[in-house]
Design a protein around this motif. Sequence first.
Motif, PDB file in Angstrom:
ATOM      1  N   GLN A 168       0.767  -1.291   0.040  1.00 50.79           N
ATOM      2  CA  GLN A 168       0.069  -0.011   0.031  1.00 50.79           C
ATOM      3  C   GLN A 168       1.025   1.168   0.035  1.00 50.79           C
ATOM      4  OE1 GLN A 168      -2.393  -0.665   3.592  1.00 50.79           O
ATOM      5  NE2 GLN A 168      -4.201  -0.667   2.029  1.00 50.79           N
ATOM      6  N   TRP A 169       1.907   1.340   1.046  1.00 52.93           N
ATOM      7  CA  TRP A 169       2.573   2.482   1.105  1.00 52.93           C
ATOM      8  C   TRP A 169       3.360   2.753  -0.250  1.00 52.93           C
ATOM      9  CZ3 TRP A 169       0.859   5.962   4.110  1.00 52.93           C
ATOM     10  CH2 TRP A 169       0.461   5.761   5.197  1.00 52.93           C
ATOM     11  N   ALA A 170       3.867   1.742  -0.669  1.00 51.23           N
ATOM     12  CA  ALA A 170       4.951   1.663  -1.963  1.00 51.23           C
ATOM     13  C   ALA A 170       4.127   2.248  -2.925  1.00 51.23           C
ATOM     14  CB  ALA A 170       5.503   0.231  -2.207  1.00 51.23           C
ATOM     15  N   THR A 171       2.768   1.620  -3.269  1.00 51.21           N
ATOM     16  CA  THR A 171       1.952   2.106  -4.341  1.00 51.21           C
ATOM     17  C   THR A 171       1.407   3.697  -4.113  1.00 51.21           C
ATOM     18  OG1 THR A 171       1.211  -0.103  -4.579  1.00 51.21           O
ATOM     19  CG2 THR A 171      -0.124   1.523  -5.526  1.00 51.21           C
ATOM     20  N   LEU A 172       1.452   3.950  -2.980  1.00 57.16           N
ATOM     21  CA  LEU A 172       0.973   5.440  -2.827  1.00 57.16           C
ATOM     22  C   LEU A 172       2.149   6.223  -3.273  1.00 57.16           C
ATOM     23  CD1 LEU A 172      -0.969   7.424  -1.741  1.00 57.16           C
ATOM     24  CD2 LEU A 172      -0.013   7.215   0.396  1.00 57.16           C
ATOM     25  N   SER A 173       3.276   5.932  -2.768  1.00 55.74           N
ATOM     26  CA  SER A 173       4.349   6.725  -3.226  1.00 55.74           C
ATOM     27  C   SER A 173       4.446   7.040  -4.797  1.00 55.74           C
ATOM     28  CB  SER A 173       5.593   6.328  -2.709  1.00 55.74           C
ATOM     29  OG  SER A 173       6.228   5.028  -3.137  1.00 55.74           O
ATOM     30  N   THR A 174       4.085   5.943  -5.385  1.00 57.18           N
ATOM     31  CA  THR A 174       4.238   5.712  -6.888  1.00 57.18           C
ATOM     32  C   THR A 174       3.236   6.650  -7.745  1.00 57.18           C
ATOM     33  OG1 THR A 174       5.241   3.471  -6.852  1.00 57.18           O
ATOM     34  CG2 THR A 174       4.547   4.273  -8.959  1.00 57.18           C
ATOM     35  N   LEU A 175       1.967   6.595  -6.831  1.00 61.99           N
ATOM     36  CA  LEU A 175       1.087   7.302  -7.513  1.00 61.99           C
ATOM     37  C   LEU A 175       1.344   8.801  -7.421  1.00 61.99           C
ATOM     38  CD1 LEU A 175      -1.996   5.310  -6.341  1.00 61.99           C
ATOM     39  CD2 LEU A 175      -1.370   5.881  -8.580  1.00 61.99           C
ATOM     40  N   LEU A 176       2.071   9.194  -6.250  1.00 62.95           N
ATOM     41  CA  LEU A 176       2.523  10.397  -6.020  1.00 62.95           C
ATOM     42  C   LEU A 176       3.459  10.836  -7.094  1.00 62.95           C
ATOM     43  CD1 LEU A 176       2.610  10.736  -1.967  1.00 62.95           C
ATOM     44  CD2 LEU A 176       0.772  11.749  -3.372  1.00 62.95           C
ATOM     45  N   SER A 177       4.274  10.074  -7.216  1.00 69.09           N
ATOM     46  CA  SER A 177       5.337  10.328  -8.353  1.00 69.09           C
ATOM     47  C   SER A 177       4.687  10.755  -9.652  1.00 69.09           C
ATOM     48  CB  SER A 177       6.629   9.223  -8.343  1.00 69.09           C
ATOM     49  OG  SER A 177       7.198   8.994  -7.427  1.00 69.09           O
ATOM     50  N   ALA A 178       3.897   9.705  -9.904  1.00 65.03           N
ATOM     51  CA  ALA A 178       2.988   9.898 -11.297  1.00 65.03           C
ATOM     52  C   ALA A 178       2.188  11.393 -11.548  1.00 65.03           C
ATOM     53  CB  ALA A 178       2.149   8.976 -11.614  1.00 65.03           C
ATOM     54  N   ALA A 179       1.901  11.600 -10.347  1.00 68.90           N
ATOM     55  CA  ALA A 179       1.007  12.939 -10.471  1.00 68.90           C
ATOM     56  C   ALA A 179       2.196  14.084 -10.456  1.00 68.90           C
ATOM     57  CB  ALA A 179       0.075  13.214  -9.120  1.00 68.90           C
ATOM     58  N   LEU A 180       3.245  13.960  -9.847  1.00 71.59           N
ATOM     59  CA  LEU A 180       4.213  15.107  -9.799  1.00 71.59           C
ATOM     60  C   LEU A 180       4.847  15.110 -10.993  1.00 71.59           C
ATOM     61  CD1 LEU A 180       5.685  16.994  -7.759  1.00 71.59           C
ATOM     62  CD2 LEU A 180       7.145  15.232  -7.333  1.00 71.59           C
ATOM     63  N   LEU A 181       5.098  13.933 -11.663  1.00 74.91           N
ATOM     64  CA  LEU A 181       5.654  14.022 -13.013  1.00 74.91           C
ATOM     65  C   LEU A 181       4.582  14.831 -13.990  1.00 74.91           C
ATOM     66  CD1 LEU A 181       6.865  10.447 -13.378  1.00 74.91           C
ATOM     67  CD2 LEU A 181       8.404  12.517 -13.531  1.00 74.91           C
ATOM     68  N   VAL A 182       3.245  14.566 -13.884  1.00 70.18           N
ATOM     69  CA  VAL A 182       2.501  15.074 -14.750  1.00 70.18           C
ATOM     70  C   VAL A 182       2.483  16.898 -14.487  1.00 70.18           C
ATOM     71  CG1 VAL A 182      -0.002  15.578 -15.225  1.00 70.18           C
ATOM     72  CG2 VAL A 182       1.001  13.156 -14.866  1.00 70.18           C
ATOM     73  N   LEU A 183       2.443  17.040 -13.062  1.00 72.59           N
ATOM     74  CA  LEU A 183       2.561  18.657 -12.688  1.00 72.59           C
ATOM     75  C   LEU A 183       3.821  19.275 -13.097  1.00 72.59           C
ATOM     76  CD1 LEU A 183       0.842  18.338  -9.244  1.00 72.59           C
ATOM     77  CD2 LEU A 183      -0.134  19.071 -11.204  1.00 72.59           C
ATOM     78  N   LEU A 184       4.815  18.693 -13.211  1.00 71.44           N
ATOM     79  CA  LEU A 184       6.064  19.318 -13.502  1.00 71.44           C
ATOM     80  C   LEU A 184       6.337  19.466 -14.946  1.00 71.44           C
ATOM     81  CD1 LEU A 184       8.585  17.375 -10.803  1.00 71.44           C
ATOM     82  CD2 LEU A 184       7.908  19.995 -11.055  1.00 71.44           C
ATOM     83  N   GLY A 185       5.626  18.542 -15.810  1.00 73.21           N
ATOM     84  CA  GLY A 185       5.785  18.700 -17.207  1.00 73.21           C
ATOM     85  C   GLY A 185       7.308  18.452 -17.541  1.00 73.21           C
ATOM     86  N   SER A 186       7.853  19.380 -18.290  1.00 76.56           N
ATOM     87  CA  SER A 186       9.133  19.463 -18.849  1.00 76.56           C
ATOM     88  C   SER A 186      10.040  19.272 -17.528  1.00 76.56           C
ATOM     89  CB  SER A 186       9.534  20.613 -19.828  1.00 76.56           C
ATOM     90  OG  SER A 186       9.299  21.629 -19.301  1.00 76.56           O
ATOM     91  N   ARG A 187       9.721  19.981 -16.581  1.00 80.07           N
ATOM     92  CA  ARG A 187      10.842  20.109 -15.288  1.00 80.07           C
ATOM     93  C   ARG A 187      11.038  18.754 -14.629  1.00 80.07           C
ATOM     94  NH1 ARG A 187       7.420  24.461 -15.157  1.00 80.07           N
ATOM     95  NH2 ARG A 187       6.470  23.697 -13.297  1.00 80.07           N
ATOM     96  N   GLY A 188      10.245  17.608 -15.128  1.00 82.03           N
ATOM     97  CA  GLY A 188      10.184  16.290 -14.636  1.00 82.03           C
ATOM     98  C   GLY A 188      11.622  15.738 -14.801  1.00 82.03           C
ATOM     99  N   SER A 189      12.485  16.278 -15.742  1.00 83.63           N
ATOM    100  CA  SER A 189      13.840  15.684 -15.856  1.00 83.63           C
ATOM    101  C   SER A 189      14.895  16.788 -15.424  1.00 83.63           C
ATOM    102  CB  SER A 189      14.166  15.633 -17.542  1.00 83.63           C
ATOM    103  OG  SER A 189      13.986  16.876 -17.974  1.00 83.63           O
ATOM    104  N   SER A 190      14.442  17.699 -14.517  1.00 84.32           N
ATOM    105  CA  SER A 190      15.312  18.825 -14.041  1.00 84.32           C
ATOM    106  C   SER A 190      15.945  18.273 -12.734  1.00 84.32           C
ATOM    107  CB  SER A 190      14.676  20.227 -13.706  1.00 84.32           C
ATOM    108  OG  SER A 190      13.422  19.721 -12.945  1.00 84.32           O
TER     109      SER A 190
END
Length: 881
Positions: free
Chosen positions: A515-537
Amino acid sequence: MSDYDLPDLPSDKDLGITEEDLRSLEETGEAPRDGGSRESPADGGAGGSPPTRSHADEHEPRRWRGPLTLALLLALSWTASIRSGLPEPVPADAPDTAFSAARAMAVVSDIARAPRPPGSPEHARVRENLVSRLTALGLEPSVQTTTAALEGDGFARTATVRNVVARVPGTDPTGALLLTAHYDGTELSPAAADNASGVATVLEAVRAIQAGDPLRNDVIVLFTDAEEVGLLGAEAFVRDHPWLEDVEVVVSFEMRGSAGPSILFETGSENGTVVRALRDATPDAFGTSLGEAFYPYMPNATDFTVFERAGKQGLNFAAVDNASVYHTPRDLPSELSNRTLQHHGLHAMAALRGLGNDDLSDVRGPDAVYFSVPGIGLVTYGSRWVIPLSGLLVLGALGAFVLALRRGARTTAVLAGFGLSIVALSLGYGAGLVLVDWARGAHAEAGRLPAALFYGEGWYVLAIAAAALVVVSTLLSVVRSRMSLPELTLGVVILPLAAAIGLSIVFPEAAAPLQWATLSTLLSAALLVLLGSRGSSHTGWLAALLLAVPAFVFLVPAAELLWLAGTLRLAGALGAFIVLSLLLALPAIDHLREPNGWWVPALALLAAVGAVGMARLGSDVSPLTPVPSTLVYQYEHGSENGFWITDSATVEAGGPTSQASEWLAARAGTGFTQRMDFTEVGYRPGRAPVAEAPAASVLEPVLTIRNDTTEGIVRRVTLDIRSRIGAERLYFARSVGAESTRITSVNGRALANPYDLTWVDHWGVPDSVVVLGLEMPAGSEIDLVVSEHHLRPAEILGPGTFQRPPGLEANVLRMSDRAILTTRLQPETVPSEAPPPADTLPSLDTLPALDTLPTLDPLPGDTATTGASPAAETRTRDGGA
């Protein structure tokens, strides 16, 4: 119009410039640093086309980001490992109030001198030793002696048990805290870890507590007997001892290896109160409620199982690393980790100082989920939060998916990511399975160790982990140009999300890591979307690493426990689980593609090959990695000859077991050309290779009919049996084809289903004789086979018979190194007069040798091996996990 035509110039769209880029240029005068779309898949956007790499992308920090990411993830894996963070051993000159592993190890060495199965002289010596040690602590120990029984499908196992019990009175008791460990061992093993370590832990902890302020509650010390043959000592205490009513909490110490952390893996129902008490007493407690979910489904049990069935609350600790020594002649004090012993002591002291001073009038609380986090310690929360957390995961997944769709993600790409996860898991499963199946041929011990598949399994685990990284990084390099990282992350999280939800419903105690590992991955996915191109910064990179921490902290220990508890027989499942763990850290793993996508697969493949090479180097036969070999002697009194019994692997010439076959030929000849079934005399079911052996010249047991009455159609007989060779185990069975004689009781202990029993055995030395109650139809004769299993066969057959060179050891799974001496009861062989007085019976020291059996000289370089292996026909267990 000009006199000359200008060439067609590329449009903004052709250059990958979006309206957002143009607005940014108008507002700030600067274009995006990566020179491309903020929503391109290569830099972390939700959709679109891959950009071209600008000169800024080639600067030195980006070039080294991949290797640095790998180094950080490896360091995180080591930090999360259950093998890291064990306490330093405390020396013998530590203050009296401290638990010292050095002091406890001295007790282990004193106890674990030789095998001590119930009924052996060594077993009696250790019992007297424990009574003396408890007396020296100012206690008044007693020995509870009784007959206990375990009945199963067609059998009954009984024993004369002798539990050692003592009590430390409290100042204002609200109940009693029971500290327990079993002091018996298996037939072949000195049992340093299993379970001299538990006994030493209890003794040292009680000594340390006695040196400080007295506790509020009573402390009962219980060293149980006959745990290894069926938990019979604990059964006797629960059934007969008056102190059971005072016990509120049981703290048990076990072992299924000889190293690694002492793990809290089992509690009673409604465990919230005791788990929180342990957490509050020490920040370094280690435990996982994964054991609560899966341990009941393993073919194991400990003494704690008996107390739990009796309705007692408690804590059960065991270590499971270095499991290849479990129940073998190599379970020596030198193999026991001082750190593990100190960790056992940490838990014992925490339980004593916490629960020993708490109010024990109500030790029940809502069930808790618990797990250990490096740097934090034991984390607990109510299991009622498991389902809500799964609901939060569902909402988080839906939210991240909707957000990604609005930023240009493609549903088809997300589904493709899900398909990719299935492919990756399948490849991980196959890699583990193929690797271990291939390795079996190089390991003569494969399948012949009680708790491990191979020696040095850790190298194969590293190879499987490296192969999992090969699979994930290769697939990532292949598909990454076609899919954005948010799309891929949302796709691969679908399967672990479903698994976490399923576990929360079926096994809520086991759901937390996923559960906790999956939750952190979902947060990563949402953060990637919000960061857009800055995801590789740099900011996106650091965020991805930070959100990968839960995947490693929760799933690395789970993978290790899957391996250690299930051995490499679960190599396929282990490979799939490691792949799953890497997929849940995909945003961080993606940075391993820098500076290119192929250096990590190549390096991981090289690491896998190297680990396999190291494992194969350690597969050669040596004193540290001996080949298990089988030799058993069987003789029926009155016969012209006896039999040597072995197994197919030992008798086969050539290959990795050639040393075993050569030793067998020197000891028992080469006449193993036929197979026989010795189930009737208490050997393993099935036909085994045999060779003719000389007849034994040993004293037969004394058999005496005490009572013989007939009531109506039933004849009842009381039969006394005394072993005159000091056999640790007596095995009773009907003759093949016989149906009339039934065993109804042992030492006055009535058996529940005598008419369903095929065999009954008895372990230990009774006060006088083993007394059997028999029933048969009126007018029928007694038809019974009595077999004495002598587990110190060198005393009967000569010291050289079972000696082995350093590269061999007795096979504990094949009941090796014992003499089975059989008496077949006929009417004329059962006298009705009283047995001779005990003082007229010869002692073990005066037993005649086998004058008809030539003494076999030791082979050059032979070392003596004593004891015998456990009977495999019943579900016996010790320790642990």
